[in-house]
Write a protein that holds these residues in place. Structure first.
Motif, PDB file in Angstrom:
ATOM      1  N   ARG A  69       0.961  -1.372  -0.055  1.00 34.62           N
ATOM      2  CA  ARG A  69      -0.098  -0.235  -0.252  1.00 34.62           C
ATOM      3  C   ARG A  69       0.800   1.328   0.062  1.00 34.62           C
ATOM      4  O   ARG A  69       1.844   1.209   0.661  1.00 34.62           O
ATOM      5  N   ALA A  70       0.555   2.065  -0.889  1.00 34.36           N
ATOM      6  CA  ALA A  70       1.173   3.529  -0.820  1.00 34.36           C
ATOM      7  C   ALA A  70       0.229   4.612  -1.104  1.00 34.36           C
ATOM      8  O   ALA A  70      -0.616   4.447  -2.163  1.00 34.36           O
ATOM      9  N   ARG A  71       0.522   5.747  -0.684  1.00 33.26           N
ATOM     10  CA  ARG A  71      -0.382   7.015  -0.863  1.00 33.26           C
ATOM     11  C   ARG A  71       0.534   7.934  -1.919  1.00 33.26           C
ATOM     12  O   ARG A  71       1.522   8.071  -1.851  1.00 33.26           O
ATOM     13  N   ALA A  72      -0.446   8.585  -2.828  1.00 33.13           N
ATOM     14  CA  ALA A  72       0.199   9.752  -3.658  1.00 33.13           C
ATOM     15  C   ALA A  72       0.178  10.592  -3.088  1.00 33.13           C
ATOM     16  O   ALA A  72      -0.880  11.335  -2.544  1.00 33.13           O
ATOM     17  N   LEU A  81      -0.072  20.172   0.502  1.00 36.50           N
ATOM     18  CA  LEU A  81       0.043  18.921   0.186  1.00 36.50           C
ATOM     19  C   LEU A  81      -1.356  18.246  -0.234  1.00 36.50           C
ATOM     20  O   LEU A  81      -2.444  18.311   0.613  1.00 36.50           O
ATOM     21  N   PHE A  82      -1.393  17.789  -1.615  1.00 36.90           N
ATOM     22  CA  PHE A  82      -2.695  16.842  -1.821  1.00 36.90           C
ATOM     23  C   PHE A  82      -2.488  15.389  -1.696  1.00 36.90           C
ATOM     24  O   PHE A  82      -1.400  15.028  -2.325  1.00 36.90           O
ATOM     25  N   LEU A  83      -3.156  14.910  -0.882  1.00 35.21           N
ATOM     26  CA  LEU A  83      -2.733  13.217  -0.489  1.00 35.21           C
ATOM     27  C   LEU A  83      -3.963  12.620  -0.895  1.00 35.21           C
ATOM     28  O   LEU A  83      -5.149  12.675  -0.397  1.00 35.21           O
ATOM     29  N   ASP A  84      -3.802  11.534  -1.823  1.00 34.74           N
ATOM     30  CA  ASP A  84      -4.801  10.568  -2.115  1.00 34.74           C
ATOM     31  C   ASP A  84      -4.800   9.628  -1.019  1.00 34.74           C
ATOM     32  O   ASP A  84      -3.973   8.786  -0.918  1.00 34.74           O
ATOM     33  N   SER A  85      -5.978   9.146  -0.734  1.00 40.96           N
ATOM     34  CA  SER A  85      -6.293   8.108   0.448  1.00 40.96           C
ATOM     35  C   SER A  85      -7.738   7.860   0.457  1.00 40.96           C
ATOM     36  O   SER A  85      -8.569   8.784  -0.128  1.00 40.96           O
ATOM     37  N   PRO A  86      -8.221   6.732   0.792  1.00 39.66           N
ATOM     38  CA  PRO A  86      -7.439   5.721   0.944  1.00 39.66           C
ATOM     39  C   PRO A  86      -6.629   4.805  -0.064  1.00 39.66           C
ATOM     40  O   PRO A  86      -6.814   5.130  -1.234  1.00 39.66           O
ATOM     41  N   ALA A  87      -5.948   3.799   0.058  1.00 38.82           N
ATOM     42  CA  ALA A  87      -5.571   2.872  -0.922  1.00 38.82           C
ATOM     43  C   ALA A  87      -6.361   2.663  -1.824  1.00 38.82           C
ATOM     44  O   ALA A  87      -7.675   2.217  -1.680  1.00 38.82           O
ATOM     45  N   THR A 134      -3.085  -5.528  -2.431  1.00 42.68           N
ATOM     46  CA  THR A 134      -3.972  -6.532  -1.802  1.00 42.68           C
ATOM     47  C   THR A 134      -5.544  -6.112  -2.085  1.00 42.68           C
ATOM     48  O   THR A 134      -5.880  -4.943  -1.603  1.00 42.68           O
ATOM     49  N   THR A 135      -6.122  -6.821  -2.687  1.00 37.72           N
ATOM     50  CA  THR A 135      -7.468  -6.739  -3.398  1.00 37.72           C
ATOM     51  C   THR A 135      -8.472  -6.303  -2.114  1.00 37.72           C
ATOM     52  O   THR A 135      -9.156  -5.504  -1.994  1.00 37.72           O
ATOM     53  N   ALA A 136      -8.319  -7.216  -0.923  1.00 32.17           N
ATOM     54  CA  ALA A 136      -9.094  -7.074   0.211  1.00 32.17           C
ATOM     55  C   ALA A 136      -8.996  -5.679   0.994  1.00 32.17           C
ATOM     56  O   ALA A 136     -10.037  -5.167   1.438  1.00 32.17           O
ATOM     57  N   ASP A 137      -7.865  -5.023   0.593  1.00 34.61           N
ATOM     58  CA  ASP A 137      -7.579  -3.459   1.127  1.00 34.61           C
ATOM     59  C   ASP A 137      -8.869  -2.584   0.605  1.00 34.61           C
ATOM     60  O   ASP A 137      -9.220  -1.651   1.329  1.00 34.61           O
ATOM     61  N   ARG A 187      -7.545   3.740   9.379  1.00 35.04           N
ATOM     62  CA  ARG A 187      -6.500   2.899   8.619  1.00 35.04           C
ATOM     63  C   ARG A 187      -5.675   4.062   8.113  1.00 35.04           C
ATOM     64  O   ARG A 187      -4.380   3.811   8.318  1.00 35.04           O
ATOM     65  N   THR A 188      -6.254   4.811   7.462  1.00 35.91           N
ATOM     66  CA  THR A 188      -5.386   5.739   6.928  1.00 35.91           C
ATOM     67  C   THR A 188      -4.420   6.958   7.728  1.00 35.91           C
ATOM     68  O   THR A 188      -3.265   6.720   7.518  1.00 35.91           O
ATOM     69  N   ALA A 189      -5.137   7.136   8.854  1.00 38.21           N
ATOM     70  CA  ALA A 189      -4.319   7.949   9.882  1.00 38.21           C
ATOM     71  C   ALA A 189      -3.255   7.136  10.641  1.00 38.21           C
ATOM     72  O   ALA A 189      -2.120   7.627  10.774  1.00 38.21           O
ATOM     73  N   HIS A 190      -3.443   5.885  10.924  1.00 36.17           N
ATOM     74  CA  HIS A 190      -2.452   5.211  11.329  1.00 36.17           C
ATOM     75  C   HIS A 190      -1.238   4.668  10.553  1.00 36.17           C
ATOM     76  O   HIS A 190      -0.317   4.744  10.752  1.00 36.17           O
ATOM     77  N   GLU A 191      -1.677   4.615   9.051  1.00 36.91           N
ATOM     78  CA  GLU A 191      -0.717   3.895   8.286  1.00 36.91           C
ATOM     79  C   GLU A 191       0.197   5.060   7.909  1.00 36.91           C
ATOM     80  O   GLU A 191       1.456   4.936   7.901  1.00 36.91           O
ATOM     81  N   VAL A 192      -0.017   6.248   7.876  1.00 40.99           N
ATOM     82  CA  VAL A 192       0.738   7.498   7.832  1.00 40.99           C
ATOM     83  C   VAL A 192       1.485   7.925   8.734  1.00 40.99           C
ATOM     84  O   VAL A 192       2.626   8.422   8.735  1.00 40.99           O
ATOM     85  N   LEU A 193       0.859   7.748   9.995  1.00 46.50           N
ATOM     86  CA  LEU A 193       1.398   8.251  11.235  1.00 46.50           C
ATOM     87  C   LEU A 193       2.423   7.466  11.561  1.00 46.50           C
ATOM     88  O   LEU A 193       3.629   7.400  12.063  1.00 46.50           O
TER      89      LEU A 193
END
Length: 163
Positions: free
Chosen positions: A60-63, A129-135, A144-147, A155-161
């Motif tokens: 998973r990655a954010r643009a 900053l323009f942040l694309d989220s979620p995955a 991962t398709t289930a994401d 999830r977005t907040a936790h992943e980026v933090l």
């Protein structure tokens, strides 16, 4: 049992700071992240784009798109505030829609091939900053398709933090 809510506003501020600090620590890579020129771009306007890997195992990655403040004739952006633009996902890209149709530096002309300078662009006042989220939204991705079925603000907040 009382329901507890997740404090989204403080987390979003922390996400913004984490992104800025992370990028500041690797400022030497800005040159490779610079968007040299967009097709039909009407002015020389520095912008940068990169991915933040948030979950390596799941892929998973954010643009992220950075539009520095003060470009195109204004004061230098280094001393300006930083703002974070999040569109209301899932399904609405901050990079593809927020930056190109709402508050970004350029707007797309009806011909779909050229751009014009947006007089209401947010980076007149701050570095944005323009942040694309979620995955799976916009240019952000997951392997991962289930994401795509289990995403959300928490999830977005936790992943980026955590990155």
């Amino acid at each position: 049992m009382p329901r507890t809510s997740f404090p989204v506003a403080p987390v979003l501020i922390a996400v913004l700071l984490a992104l800025v600090c992370r990028r500041a620590a690797t400022a030497s890579s800005y040159g490779t992240d610079r968007i040299e020129r967009l097709p039909g771009q009407p002015a020389d306007f520095p912008m940068y784009s990169w991915y933040v890997t948030v979950e390596e195992t799941a892929g998973r990655a954010r643009a992220v798109l950075l539009a520095p403040g003060g470009a195109a004739g204004g004061p230098a952006g280094a001393s300006r505030a930083v703002g974070l633009w999040l569109n209301g996902g899932p399904g609405c890209s901050s990079v593809a829609y927020g930056a190109s149709e709402e508050r970004g530096a350029f707007r797309i002309r009806p011909d779909g091939a050229t751009l014009f300078l947006n007089e209401y662009r947010l980076n007149r006042a701050a570095n944005i900053l323009f942040l694309d989220s979620p995955a799976g939204v916009g240019f952000s991705y997951t392997d991962t398709t289930a994401d795509l079925y289990t995403s959300g603000d928490n999830r977005t907040a936790h992943e980026v933090l955590d990155n």
